[in-house]
Design an enzyme around this catalytic site. Structure first.
Site, PDB file in Angstrom:
ATOM      1  N   ARG A  75       0.903  -1.296  -0.092  1.00 44.96           N
ATOM      2  CA  ARG A  75      -0.043  -0.017   0.003  1.00 44.96           C
ATOM      3  C   ARG A  75       0.847   1.248  -0.023  1.00 44.96           C
ATOM      4  O   ARG A  75       0.451   2.430  -0.165  1.00 44.96           O
ATOM      5  CB  ARG A  75      -0.928   0.053   1.042  1.00 44.96           C
ATOM      6  CG  ARG A  75      -1.804  -1.096   1.177  1.00 44.96           C
ATOM      7  CD  ARG A  75      -2.840  -1.136   0.114  1.00 44.96           C
ATOM      8  NE  ARG A  75      -3.794  -2.346   0.070  1.00 44.96           N
ATOM      9  CZ  ARG A  75      -3.615  -3.590  -0.273  1.00 44.96           C
ATOM     10  NH1 ARG A  75      -2.219  -3.782  -0.729  1.00 44.96           N
ATOM     11  NH2 ARG A  75      -4.421  -4.497  -0.213  1.00 44.96           N
ATOM     12  N   CYS A 128       5.492  19.451  29.396  1.00 44.20           N
ATOM     13  CA  CYS A 128       4.392  18.452  29.510  1.00 44.20           C
ATOM     14  C   CYS A 128       4.105  18.178  30.975  1.00 44.20           C
ATOM     15  O   CYS A 128       3.255  17.731  31.511  1.00 44.20           O
ATOM     16  CB  CYS A 128       4.937  16.937  28.934  1.00 44.20           C
ATOM     17  SG  CYS A 128       5.073  17.165  27.113  1.00 44.20           S
ATOM     18  N   CYS A 151      24.591  28.333  12.038  1.00 42.04           N
ATOM     19  CA  CYS A 151      24.688  27.825  10.909  1.00 42.04           C
ATOM     20  C   CYS A 151      25.412  28.668   9.972  1.00 42.04           C
ATOM     21  O   CYS A 151      25.958  28.489   8.994  1.00 42.04           O
ATOM     22  CB  CYS A 151      23.427  27.505  10.218  1.00 42.04           C
ATOM     23  SG  CYS A 151      22.309  28.805   9.728  1.00 42.04           S
ATOM     24  N   ALA A 167       6.679  10.477  24.135  1.00 40.26           N
ATOM     25  CA  ALA A 167       5.304  10.536  23.358  1.00 40.26           C
ATOM     26  C   ALA A 167       5.729  10.729  21.758  1.00 40.26           C
ATOM     27  O   ALA A 167       5.014  10.216  20.953  1.00 40.26           O
ATOM     28  CB  ALA A 167       4.723  11.846  23.972  1.00 40.26           C
TER      29      ALA A 167
END
Ligand SMILES: [Zn+2]
Length: 347
Positions: A8, A186, A249, A35
């Protein structure tokens, strides 16, 4: 047969046989199996990545079970390390994937070694932990490895993919990490399980896209920001989001990678660990007020004085928090456990 398992997925014009082959050759380094990490790992293993390395420093607790979908009651009762429990479950889902669990605390001192031993195609932040996130960003820039950022707190979430030299990095968008206690976590405000799953699902999609697309130049640079409860989804175009003065960066000042963990965690006496968090940018009283607000709902006892906040986090663990950002964790001599407690409670 391999073909049957992925039938699929191969049907998708975005994947096809060539994309499936690329997935099968890819290695994903997943830091944090909470999580976000559980859902990311579950989706990538079922999608047929070749190798996934699962890194986590924590054990399964009962409070994890409402959102960390790879764990069950018995894992919590046995205090199993999360990466070990996750690997067991994932091997049953797809034995064709090479799954390597590691029970370690990722720090500036060991992350380069981890990277060189794994040579990942993509790295994923599954920790939802500020410290690790900035570390991964530095490592990504140094090594040229893309990484996928994800965050979920309350009913809100964010996802961003960083491709070094092509997209903005984390510090282009969020130049400095929040001071301890400044951001909700959390463990202080909670999280809706469907929202953390949503964020992780978007992260996994980003990983699959990175692996399947051969040409990063076609990758649009975006920050996805969502509020699952109020059904608000925003995709912020970051095409021009690179800061010309980005310390990481652009100037290659990799502050987090070059900050030895030995300075952050010091054993200072029997059964007490000292953790040095970034110095707060606010006054002592404001800092203590933030700390008290975070800790109040989640600790059993709390006391504030002019020079410290003290809290009883569990029957065995007490915390002393100082104005310079130091936290003493009493009741343990294990730096990983102390770091984990402080990260959970103070972010
Ligand atoms: Zn940057």
């Amino acid at each position: 047969m391999v073909t049957d398992r992925y039938a699929r997925q191969i049907l998708l014009p975005q994947i096809q046989r060539s994309g499936q082959d690329r997935l099968g050759m890819a290695t994903v380094l997943l830091v944090g199996v909470g999580a976000l990490g559980c859902t990311v790992a579950d989706l990538l293993v079922r999608a047929g990545v070749g190798t996934i390395v699962l890194i986590d420093r924590d054990i399964v607790e009962k409070t994890n079970l409402h959102r960390q979908s790879l764990f069950d009651e018995s894992d919590a009762e046995q205090h199993l390390p999360k990466s070990i429990a996750a690997a067991r479950r994932l091997r049953k889902a797809n034995p064709q994937v090479r799954i390597t669990p590691q029970v370690i605390d990722v720090t500036a001192d060991n992350i380069r070694h981890i990277l060189s031993s794994v040579s990942p195609t993509v790295m994923v932040d599954g920790t939802d932990n500020v410290e690790t996130r900035y570390l991964l960003n530095d490592l990504s820039i140094e090594s040229g490895t893309p990484w996928v950022y994800g965050a979920a707190t309350g009913v809100e979430g964010r996802v961003m993919t960083v491709i070094p030299n092509h997209t903005p990095c984390l510090r282009c968008i969020f130049p400095t990490p929040p001071a301890p206690g400044e951001l909700p976590t959390c463990d202080t405000v909670g999280v809706l399980n469907s929202v953390s799953t949503l964020v992780a699902s978007l992260q996994a999609t980003e990983v699959i896209r990175l692996i399947v697309q051969e040409d990063f130049s076609k990758f649009r640079s975006e920050l996805i920001s969502l509020d699952g409860w109020n059904r608000r989804f925003r995709t912020i175009d970051l095409t021009n989001g690179r800061r010309s003065d980005c310390p990481a960066c652009v100037n290659h000042k990799l502050d987090f990678l070059n900050h030895s963990a030995a300075n952050a965690v010091t054993l200072c006496g029997r059964n007490t660990v000292q953790i040095r968090l970034p110095a707060p940018s606010v006054t002592a009283s404001d800092f203590f007020m933030q700390v008290v607000r975070r800790l109040e709902p989640v600790v059993t006892e709390l006391d504030e004085s002019d020079y410290r906040v003290w809290a009883k986090a569990t029957p065995d663990i007490e915390l002393s928090i100082f104005a310079d950002g130091r936290v003493l964790v009493h009741g343990t001599s294990d730096p990983s456990q102390a770091r984990s407690i402080v990260a959970r409670l103070l972010g």
